[in-house]
Design an enzyme around this catalytic site. Structure first.
Site, PDB file in Angstrom:
ATOM      1  N   GLY A 131       0.724  -1.263   0.013  1.00 54.52           N
ATOM      2  CA  GLY A 131       0.062   0.130  -0.085  1.00 54.52           C
ATOM      3  C   GLY A 131       0.863   1.369   0.148  1.00 54.52           C
ATOM      4  O   GLY A 131       2.239   1.257   0.316  1.00 54.52           O
ATOM      5  N   CYS A 140       6.089  -0.453   7.310  1.00 53.96           N
ATOM      6  CA  CYS A 140       5.505   1.127   6.636  1.00 53.96           C
ATOM      7  C   CYS A 140       6.597   1.118   6.048  1.00 53.96           C
ATOM      8  O   CYS A 140       7.852   1.273   6.282  1.00 53.96           O
ATOM      9  CB  CYS A 140       5.538   2.238   8.068  1.00 53.96           C
ATOM     10  SG  CYS A 140       4.618   3.480   7.016  1.00 53.96           S
ATOM     11  N   LEU A 141       6.426   1.605   4.642  1.00 56.67           N
ATOM     12  CA  LEU A 141       7.616   2.245   3.772  1.00 56.67           C
ATOM     13  C   LEU A 141       8.267   3.459   4.221  1.00 56.67           C
ATOM     14  O   LEU A 141       9.444   3.786   3.995  1.00 56.67           O
ATOM     15  CB  LEU A 141       6.842   2.371   2.303  1.00 56.67           C
ATOM     16  CG  LEU A 141       6.355   0.916   1.534  1.00 56.67           C
ATOM     17  CD1 LEU A 141       5.911   1.380   0.169  1.00 56.67           C
ATOM     18  CD2 LEU A 141       7.632   0.082   1.435  1.00 56.67           C
TER      19      LEU A 141
HETATM   20  O1  K1U Z   1       1.874   2.555   4.143  1.00 54.04           O
HETATM   21  C1  K1U Z   1       2.907   1.828   3.751  1.00 54.04           C
HETATM   22  O2  K1U Z   1       3.942   2.421   4.182  1.00 54.04           O
HETATM   23  C2  K1U Z   1       3.050   0.367   3.116  1.00 54.04           C
HETATM   24  C3  K1U Z   1       2.897  -0.737   4.142  1.00 54.04           C
HETATM   25  C4  K1U Z   1       1.533  -1.232   3.959  1.00 54.04           C
HETATM   26  C5  K1U Z   1       1.170  -2.202   5.237  1.00 54.04           C
HETATM   27  C6  K1U Z   1       1.773  -3.364   5.441  1.00 54.04           C
HETATM   28  C7  K1U Z   1       1.454  -4.278   6.469  1.00 54.04           C
HETATM   29  C8  K1U Z   1       0.485  -3.877   7.090  1.00 54.04           C
HETATM   30  C9  K1U Z   1      -0.051  -2.726   7.225  1.00 54.04           C
HETATM   31  C10 K1U Z   1       0.179  -1.975   6.091  1.00 54.04           C
HETATM   32  C11 K1U Z   1       3.918  -1.591   3.677  1.00 54.04           C
HETATM   33  O3  K1U Z   1       3.621  -2.249   2.463  1.00 54.04           O
HETATM   34  S1  K1U Z   1       4.965  -2.152   4.450  1.00 54.04           S
HETATM   35  C12 K1U Z   1       6.019  -3.504   3.651  1.00 54.04           C
HETATM   36  C13 K1U Z   1       5.584  -4.624   3.164  1.00 54.04           C
HETATM   37  O4  K1U Z   1       5.583  -4.876   1.926  1.00 54.04           O
HETATM   38  C14 K1U Z   1       4.685  -5.528   4.108  1.00 54.04           C
HETATM   39  C15 K1U Z   1       5.113  -5.813   5.342  1.00 54.04           C
HETATM   40  C16 K1U Z   1       4.303  -6.395   6.059  1.00 54.04           C
HETATM   41  C17 K1U Z   1       3.348  -7.470   5.689  1.00 54.04           C
HETATM   42  C18 K1U Z   1       3.218  -7.379   4.189  1.00 54.04           C
HETATM   43  C19 K1U Z   1       4.046  -6.468   3.421  1.00 54.04           C
HETATM   44 ZN    ZN Z   2       2.651   3.089   6.202  1.00 50.61          ZN
END
Ligand code: K1U
Ligand code: ZN
Length: 170
Positions: free
Chosen positions: A46, A92-93
């Site tokens: 996201g 979170c990115l």
């Molecule tokens: O908002 C953001 O920075 C994106 C975030 C979204 C998110 C991931 C996990 C839980 C809630 C919201 C990310 O994409 S973080 C990186 C990631 O790819 C990831 C991390 C944990 C699970 C799955 C993906």
């Molecule tokens: Zn985030």
């Protein structure tokens, strides 16, 4: 299309409250394309416009295994959230390398415009519900680490500032 720089916690701009998108026009469609490219490039599921320093209510999400099912939510509003809640690990990115548990509703219903400007209602559960709630927090200027204890949050802040100093070093 273009890769957009992602703001890193504790950048103050992450605490800006986003304004509604006025029209889904060519500018917004270009922003959506750039945000999707940026999210896929960073391996995220996201991204909120706030994270790329655009303070308008727009998020992109793709929780599919194949990374080929993008969802665009413009001016999203949660119209229903379950009383049932669950703690899930979130990342979170804007806070790279940090994962921790946050309690969220397990199911939600969201009303929004899609990337073409058509109104839609999304019923979400599982990781999609978690991700939508996480991204909608960004639009309110809230980063997931604000759900953690002050001790954990301060440790994360210190770690991020140290990483920033080290990257800035010649
Ligand atoms: O908002 C953001 O920075 C994106 C975030 C979204 C998110 C991931 C996990 C839980 C809630 C919201 C990310 O994409 S973080 C990186 C990631 O790819 C990831 C991390 C944990 C699970 C799955 C993906
Ligand atoms: Zn985030």
């Amino acid at each position: 299309m273009a890769l957009l720089p992602i703001l890193c916690y504790p950048d103050e701009r992450l605490h800006t409250v986003a304004k509604p998108v006025q029209a889904v026009d060519a500018r917004i469609r270009k922003l959506v394309a750039d945000m999707l490219e940026t999210m896929y490039d960073a391996n995220g599921i996201g991204l909120a416009a706030t994270q790329v320093d655009v303070h308008e209510r727009l998020i992109v999400i793709d929780v599919s295994e194949q990374r080929n099912d993008p969802m665009v939510l413009v001016n999203p509003e949660i119209v229903w959230a379950s009383d049932e809640k669950q703690v899930n690990d979130e990342g979170c990115l804007s806070v790279p390398g940090i994962y921790d548990g946050v309690e969220r509703s397990t199911s939600i219903k969201v009303r929004a415009l899609d990337g073409e400007g058509n109104e839609r209602v999304v019923e979400a559960e599982g990781i999609l519900a978690v991700c939508i709630q996480h991204e909608m927090d960004h639009l309110l200027g809230k980063v997931f680490v604000e759900y953690l204890s002050p001790l954990k949050r301060n440790r994360i802040k210190t770690k991020m500032l140290k990483a920033r100093r080290e990257t800035a070093r010649p």
